[in-house]
Structures are given as C-alpha cells and as structure tokens.
Design an enzyme around this catalytic site. Sequence first.
Site, mmCIF file in Angstrom:
data_model
loop_
_atom_site.group_PDB
_atom_site.id
_atom_site.type_symbol
_atom_site.label_atom_id
_atom_site.label_comp_id
_atom_site.label_asym_id
_atom_site.label_seq_id
_atom_site.Cartn_x
_atom_site.Cartn_y
_atom_site.Cartn_z
ATOM 1 N N GLY A 82 31.911 -30.713 43.145
ATOM 2 C CA GLY A 82 33.406 -30.759 43.320
ATOM 3 C C GLY A 82 33.965 -30.073 44.735
ATOM 4 N NE ARG A 97 28.429 -21.897 34.918
ATOM 5 C CZ ARG A 97 29.105 -22.383 33.805
ATOM 6 N NH1 ARG A 97 28.951 -22.133 32.558
ATOM 7 N NH2 ARG A 97 29.787 -23.589 33.810
ATOM 8 C CE1 TYR A 121 42.063 -24.210 37.977
ATOM 9 C CE2 TYR A 121 44.125 -25.304 37.938
ATOM 10 C CZ TYR A 121 42.881 -25.196 38.581
ATOM 11 O OH TYR A 121 42.763 -25.146 39.943
#
Length: 331
Positions: A13, A34, A151
């Site tokens: 992203g 990760r 978020y």
Amino acid sequence: MTRVAVVTGGSAGLGRATVRELAAKGWDVAVIARGQEGVDAAAAEVVAAGQRGLALSVDVADREAVERAADRIEAELGPIDLWVNGVMVGVFGRFLDTAPEDFERALNVTYLGFVNGTRAALTRMVPRDRGHVIQVGSALGFRGIPLQAAYCGAKHAIVGFTESVVSELIEQGSKVQVSRVDMPALNTIQFNWVKSQLPHHPQPVAPIYQPEVGARAIAATAERPRRRTWVGESTVYTILGNRISGRFADWYAAKTLVSGQQIASKDGQSLPSNLYEPVEGDHGAHGVFDDNAHAWSPQTWWVENRRLGNGIIGAALGIVGAVAVAAGRRR
C-alpha cells in the site's frame, strides 16, 4: 551522505510506495511489517534502486519487538534519520456489530503502533538532537465516518498524541522534527484484506488517489520538514468542511457513506483478513481501484513543489508591484 529511513507498514500500500519513493531519493530504507515475503520484496526494491535495504518482520503493537528492530537498524544501517509511522489494520462494520477484540486489535496496531514507533525513534533521536518522525495521518482523523469507528478513532488519537509530543520537544528546545501528513482515500490493498462485515466489497470514499500521490508528499516532507501537510483536495475539503459545519458533516456522512463505502462489482476479490496475521505473499502498492484512482493532484503538486510555487507567487507579486509603481508614476 548516508541517510537512514524506517517505514512501518512498508510492505504494501502507501507504505510500499513510500519505500520506493524514499529509495529513489537516495535514502537507505529499513522496512517494518509483519509479512516476511512483503518486507523482503520491498527491501529488494530498495537495493535495486542502489540503496541499502533491510527487511524486518515485526508486529508494531509489540513495543519490545519495535525496540529490538530499532536496535538492529542502527547496528546494520547506522543512526536513524527518518522514521515514518504508516502502519494500519482495520475493521469495517457498525460499531455495535464489531467484536470488541477486533476493535481493540485495530487500535493496538493503528494507534499504539504509532506510539511504539515514535518512542523508538525519539529515544534515539533526542539524545543526538537530530532526526525526523513523520506520522501518516488521514482526513478521517478530523472527520469520523460510519463503518470505520476503530480507524477514525485511532487517527484522531494520533493527532492529539502528536501535538502533545511536538509541544514537549519545543519546550525542551529539541531540534528533532515531527511532522504529520494527512491522507485522502487511497487505492491500496487495505480494502482487499480489511476484516469486513459489509455485504459487499469495501471501497475508499471517492475521490480515490493512487498511493504514489501520498508517497510523494511524504518524501517531500522528509526532504523539507513541515509540521502539517494535507494531501489531496478532498482532505482539504473534509477538514475545513467539518470545521465550518460539523452538524452538516454528520448528516452527510450518515446519508451517503454507508453505501458509498461498498461496491458490488468487486465481490470475490477479497483476500483473507490481515487483522491478526499477515497475508502471505507480496501484494505491492496498489489495490483493485486503478480504474477509478487519480495519479495526480494539483494540491499535492503544490505540496511537492512549495519552493517553486512560492517563487511563482513572489514573481507574480513582484510584477503586480512593478505595474502599480509604473501606473503611479504615469499619474
């Protein structure tokens, strides 16, 4: 001159696009995320650009793991000059329909991941009295919308946290810089692997921009630090609009942004959720909305070219002044 940057959430992203942009501008880059395959691929792109890359598989919600990663970065690449906090995970759905553990996990990564990264960076930068932390914020850190309470809450928290830290650094007379770069909706892989309870595929709120638009703004801020930067016209409209009339913004969000965050035509393109575990593979920078995403923004061009823009304004004002003087003389 060697310059060492760290990008959290750098495997995919916006983070992946940022890694590429910084490497192209001559930064050595340590990539933290990760998924091992993703960080390996991102670090390999840094090396291909002629810079040193370091891949680190780390869950930023784990404070001690972030500290160990920072130690390794400084041991292998040198003192950290720039730390970009850009990691996030999310859950899409109404607040009361979201499992409490899912909500808390999203906050632990998206908010406390920033806290942990900032602590690791400043612990090393403040004694040296140099360095720069960039917090990747969002228009949704100023205007919450339905279906993304975790978020939006995390991004609001990042604003308050960052302002507090900045004021402390100013009081101490520190030369360490902290910037916040607030993003619009971006075409990233987030919408493929977010944990969703929606009946259709999640989508960003239009207008959608390519992740490179945000990455260029981050790189420009890294080169010329600035405390606050808004990216994209929609970010400007969202923040200013909410300041002018929060009640209208509530009504508009309620009426348009439940259906506006779903699209039936993308059904079947979702990946497994990455909320608790990384999704295997290298997923790059772009999501599935290439056909609808803008690769350029006039407002962001101004961010990237502030010096040129200021020069243009100065020249224009100079011409206006000269014309005024000449007219006065004729009179």
